[in-house]
Design a protein around this motif. Sequence first.
Motif, mmCIF file in Angstrom:
data_model
loop_
_atom_site.group_PDB
_atom_site.id
_atom_site.type_symbol
_atom_site.label_atom_id
_atom_site.label_comp_id
_atom_site.label_asym_id
_atom_site.label_seq_id
_atom_site.Cartn_x
_atom_site.Cartn_y
_atom_site.Cartn_z
ATOM 1 N N LEU A 504 -16.756 -2.508 43.407
ATOM 2 C CA LEU A 504 -17.877 -2.518 42.474
ATOM 3 C C LEU A 504 -18.004 -3.889 41.827
ATOM 4 O O LEU A 504 -16.998 -4.541 41.524
ATOM 5 C CB LEU A 504 -17.682 -1.459 41.388
ATOM 6 C CG LEU A 504 -17.422 -0.028 41.859
ATOM 7 C CD1 LEU A 504 -17.231 0.897 40.670
ATOM 8 C CD2 LEU A 504 -18.562 0.467 42.746
ATOM 9 N N PHE A 505 -19.248 -4.316 41.584
ATOM 10 C CA PHE A 505 -19.516 -5.625 41.011
ATOM 11 C C PHE A 505 -20.324 -5.477 39.718
ATOM 12 O O PHE A 505 -20.995 -4.471 39.496
ATOM 13 C CB PHE A 505 -20.280 -6.515 42.008
ATOM 14 C CG PHE A 505 -19.497 -6.845 43.247
ATOM 15 C CD1 PHE A 505 -18.772 -8.021 43.322
ATOM 16 C CD2 PHE A 505 -19.469 -5.971 44.330
ATOM 17 C CE1 PHE A 505 -18.039 -8.333 44.452
ATOM 18 C CE2 PHE A 505 -18.739 -6.275 45.464
ATOM 19 C CZ PHE A 505 -18.016 -7.466 45.533
ATOM 20 N N GLN A 506 -20.274 -6.530 38.913
ATOM 21 C CA GLN A 506 -21.025 -6.594 37.660
ATOM 22 C C GLN A 506 -20.785 -5.355 36.793
ATOM 23 O O GLN A 506 -21.707 -4.788 36.208
ATOM 24 C CB GLN A 506 -22.520 -6.787 37.918
ATOM 25 C CG GLN A 506 -22.834 -8.136 38.559
ATOM 26 C CD GLN A 506 -24.310 -8.448 38.559
ATOM 27 O OE1 GLN A 506 -25.081 -7.877 37.810
ATOM 28 N NE2 GLN A 506 -24.713 -9.375 39.411
ATOM 29 N N VAL A 507 -19.530 -4.930 36.744
ATOM 30 C CA VAL A 507 -19.170 -3.802 35.894
ATOM 31 C C VAL A 507 -18.729 -4.353 34.541
ATOM 32 O O VAL A 507 -17.906 -5.246 34.462
ATOM 33 C CB VAL A 507 -18.033 -2.971 36.522
ATOM 34 C CG1 VAL A 507 -17.646 -1.822 35.601
ATOM 35 C CG2 VAL A 507 -18.458 -2.448 37.880
ATOM 36 N N GLY A 508 -19.305 -3.840 33.481
ATOM 37 C CA GLY A 508 -18.919 -4.248 32.136
ATOM 38 C C GLY A 508 -19.100 -3.096 31.188
ATOM 39 O O GLY A 508 -19.788 -2.113 31.477
ATOM 40 N N ILE A 509 -18.487 -3.202 30.028
ATOM 41 C CA ILE A 509 -18.556 -2.112 29.065
ATOM 42 C C ILE A 509 -19.982 -1.939 28.543
ATOM 43 O O ILE A 509 -20.343 -0.886 28.019
ATOM 44 C CB ILE A 509 -17.551 -2.369 27.920
ATOM 45 C CG1 ILE A 509 -17.103 -1.045 27.297
ATOM 46 C CG2 ILE A 509 -18.106 -3.316 26.887
ATOM 47 C CD1 ILE A 509 -16.339 -0.151 28.249
#
Length: 542
Positions: A504-509
């Motif tokens: 997975l990419f560009q995962v942020g809170i």
Amino acid sequence: MKTQTASLWLLLAALLPQPALGQIEVTKDFKFELGKPYTVIDAPTKSYFRTPDGVVAMKVDGDTYVVQKLSGETLTQVCMKETRDFPKGHALDKMVVFNERMLVFYSTWDKSSQTEELWVREVDLQSCGFSGPGRSILRVQGKLSGAMVNKGWYNISVVGKYSFVPSLDGERMLITYRKKPEEKDDSKNKDVIGMVVFNKEMAEEWRSELTMPYTEEKMDNLDTAVDSDGNGYILALVREKDPKDMKRGEEMPSHIELLRFGAGASEFDITPVDLGTMYVSDISLFEGKNDEMLCAGYYRKTRKATGAEGLFSFSVTKQGGIGHVNNIDIPLEVVNQYTSERTQRKNAAKEADGDVGVGIPNLDMDMVVVNEDGSMVLIGERYFSVYHSGTQNRIGYYSYHYEDLLVTSIAADGHLNWMKKLPKRQMTLVPPGGCSFSYFESPSSMYLLFMDHIENLHADPNKVPEVHVDGRGGFLTGYRVDPTDGSVTKTSILDTRDAKGMELFQVGINRVVAVSDTEFLMEAYKKQKEDILVRVFLDTGK
């Protein structure tokens, strides 16, 4: 600062803060499922909201708005619509769920009439479009102050001109603005602040433009709040001396004042706040449960302190009466947790010397949870920026750091229930990115979720953590905190580099949205640049 309410918790007797978190276990409280990929919608501004009709993703690129409704049950996109009829050159001011409706606030500037205008537009949660055109709710003659941003070649725009503060019961919204000063000299200029109170249908109840009682040089506005009766409050720091009279190295003496105003007021009611010998590091104002306002913050005991040495809180009646000020020291053993041995030795020497106080540096009051019994949980986060000098072939730049959390439970009478310092290290070049934390609660626990470096999962919890760099994978992690006694368990959720075989990419809170007390939804990218939904839920036998 964020304020939430909690009705299921009963905070028990006072417990002393523990000097270490060696008892923390890594558990697998959560399970997760992956949805089928769908076409990516990319944009400079991406925000995610929990609404009564499901999770809504708002993606904004200039004058183009894309609304997506996402299903936590089927892990699919329910609907998506692109809208391009917003006024050219408008400024996006706020997107918020208020009165169970998804609202977009934006503003325009009419050069010919020299008028600032604020508009509101409601999202149609069924069609993923908008319920109609924008509605003008506020017109102000003259320019407003805000932050200057570069939107392109010779295109400078002013953003952040309005502040939006809802009441605790969600019945009213206070919108404030600051007129652009006529005098550029802070020693002569007195700010003119506009306050407008709206009901839950965003119909205006009253408005006032009030001139501050002191010059801009003499006062700083620290926080703004509105109560459920529609009265407004401003918390201000007032300096007591002329800077020209100050000796070199001398700290400016100051005090706190509470400015109150109601419908049609032409001036403020002012109440001084006596904090004794405390020096305020950070302070927040919010509505409590017992028909009163609450104030809480961090303080230093000495002018030369290196950070927040303790917490304070007090109540404010709607008539302006100030309740007893309660203060709680942060013990040295808590300050020293998750710091280097060198820092611990320096702190111990300063504490022994007694002339220089020792505290937690760069600690900001980020969130307050107000409980039904009048108690509250304060959540602070270390936040700071570092400037990196440029070289011959590279210009200088800033890095932004989001670090340890301090979670403190304070009883209704002001005494300490418990205090926990939770280790975290994050860095980004574009704040906040996917850094900081997200608050999530179940019927029995508090969860503070964040992106973490994978090497911290099984690391010694008493050592300085490894730094998670935003955008470089990471592990979605959290601390589970028991609200009754403050016991902490570290919770692993998913590895972004191997989520059931998918990277997975560009995962942020910032892409995590609570759906219920036991579930949340997050959006990520596959390697093929397709969107994918991840549904995470507590392992409760589902």
